[in-house]
Scaffold this active site. Sequence first.
Site, short mmCIF file in Angstrom:
data_model
loop_
_atom_site.label_atom_id
_atom_site.label_comp_id
_atom_site.label_asym_id
_atom_site.label_seq_id
_atom_site.Cartn_x
_atom_site.Cartn_y
_atom_site.Cartn_z
N LYS A 94 -46.95 -12.18 -74.93
CA LYS A 94 -45.71 -12.04 -74.60
C LYS A 94 -44.93 -11.36 -75.62
CE LYS A 94 -44.37 -16.98 -74.47
NZ LYS A 94 -45.39 -17.19 -75.48
N ARG A 108 -39.23 -23.06 -71.94
CA ARG A 108 -40.49 -23.40 -72.03
C ARG A 108 -40.37 -24.72 -71.05
NH1 ARG A 108 -42.04 -21.03 -77.43
NH2 ARG A 108 -44.40 -21.25 -77.62
N ARG A 152 -55.46 -13.78 -85.34
CA ARG A 152 -54.08 -13.27 -85.21
C ARG A 152 -53.34 -13.44 -86.62
NH1 ARG A 152 -48.98 -14.90 -81.03
NH2 ARG A 152 -48.93 -16.78 -82.18
N ARG A 206 -50.38 -17.90 -89.08
CA ARG A 206 -49.34 -18.96 -88.93
C ARG A 206 -50.07 -20.25 -89.00
NH1 ARG A 206 -46.07 -17.43 -83.43
NH2 ARG A 206 -46.38 -19.70 -83.17
N ARG A 215 -51.39 -26.68 -78.02
CA ARG A 215 -50.09 -25.83 -77.55
C ARG A 215 -50.46 -25.24 -76.10
NH1 ARG A 215 -49.91 -21.34 -82.19
NH2 ARG A 215 -48.25 -20.47 -80.82
P1 AMP Z 1 -43.68 -19.44 -80.72
O1 AMP Z 1 -43.83 -18.57 -81.83
O2 AMP Z 1 -43.22 -19.27 -79.50
O3 AMP Z 1 -45.38 -19.82 -80.10
O4 AMP Z 1 -43.00 -20.83 -81.02
C1 AMP Z 1 -43.58 -21.74 -81.99
C2 AMP Z 1 -43.26 -23.01 -81.89
O5 AMP Z 1 -41.81 -23.22 -81.95
C3 AMP Z 1 -43.49 -23.76 -80.72
O6 AMP Z 1 -44.88 -24.28 -80.61
C4 AMP Z 1 -42.75 -24.90 -80.87
O7 AMP Z 1 -42.74 -25.97 -81.61
C5 AMP Z 1 -41.39 -24.07 -81.17
N1 AMP Z 1 -40.58 -23.48 -80.04
C6 AMP Z 1 -40.44 -22.47 -79.52
N2 AMP Z 1 -39.60 -22.23 -78.67
C7 AMP Z 1 -39.43 -23.38 -77.83
C8 AMP Z 1 -38.68 -23.74 -76.81
N3 AMP Z 1 -38.16 -22.87 -75.98
N4 AMP Z 1 -38.93 -25.12 -76.69
C9 AMP Z 1 -39.43 -26.18 -77.50
N5 AMP Z 1 -40.07 -25.72 -78.57
C10 AMP Z 1 -40.03 -24.34 -78.86
#
Ligand code: AMP
Length: 216
Positions: free
Chosen positions: A13, A88, A127, A160, A171
């Site tokens: 995404k 989320r 990745r 990451r 996750r």
């Molecule tokens: P992402 O890069 O979108 O995979 O986000 C990395 C991490 O940031 C996630 O595993 C969460 O710990 C935190 N995070 C990002 N967006 C959210 C959200 N909308 N709600 C809660 N935690 C978030």
Amino acid sequence: MKIIMLGAPGAGKGSQASRIANEYHLPHISTGDIFRANLKEETELGKQAKSFMDKGELVPDDITIAMLLDRIHKEDCKNGYILDGFPRTIPQAEALKEALAKQGEKIDLALDVEAPDDFIIKRMAGRRTCPNCSAIYHTETLKPKKEGICDLCGAELVQRKDDNEETVKNRLKIYHEMTEPLISYYKKENILEEVDGMEKLDAVFEKVKEIINKRS
Ligand code: AMP
């Protein structure tokens, strides 16, 4: 146009959101990127988010919602935006809906990028991301021109911390429990569209453009 990207972590995404942002000149708002920038800068928000992010858990709704609402009220968002990684949870979706309704606005499209867990686990292992401009690469399928270096800004690519297999599995578990219910939520709102995240990125993007053009 206001677009929400749905899909498991690693479904693609973020890559599609970047392409949409470029093509339609909309800001790409990734809550994960905002949290990572705060972590790097060691802000209060970064400190609050760190322990959750390290374990692959969700940052609490109140912190995340306040941060996101603040971001979408900035000047560059007045013609629309792409939300990548938000909402989320159902309370996040409700908070967004309520904040937009106050201004007579609404989300136009929720785009779900679908991919099965085993495919995602394999993809996440390879990745690599740019810590400077957030560009995404893959050691097998999307190599940078020079190994380990970002094509766009020349920074050294990293894996990451939360892209290791154990954290990815956590996750995904949290995604299925907390985030997947948003698919039915937006289906009921009649704004849900789905694309197949297992196809090549360019092929997925062709479908994404068809969907956006049809709805705008
Ligand atoms: P992402 O890069 O979108 O995979 O986000 C990395 C991490 O940031 C996630 O595993 C969460 O710990 C935190 N995070 C990002 N967006 C959210 C959200 N909308 N709600 C809660 N935690 C978030």
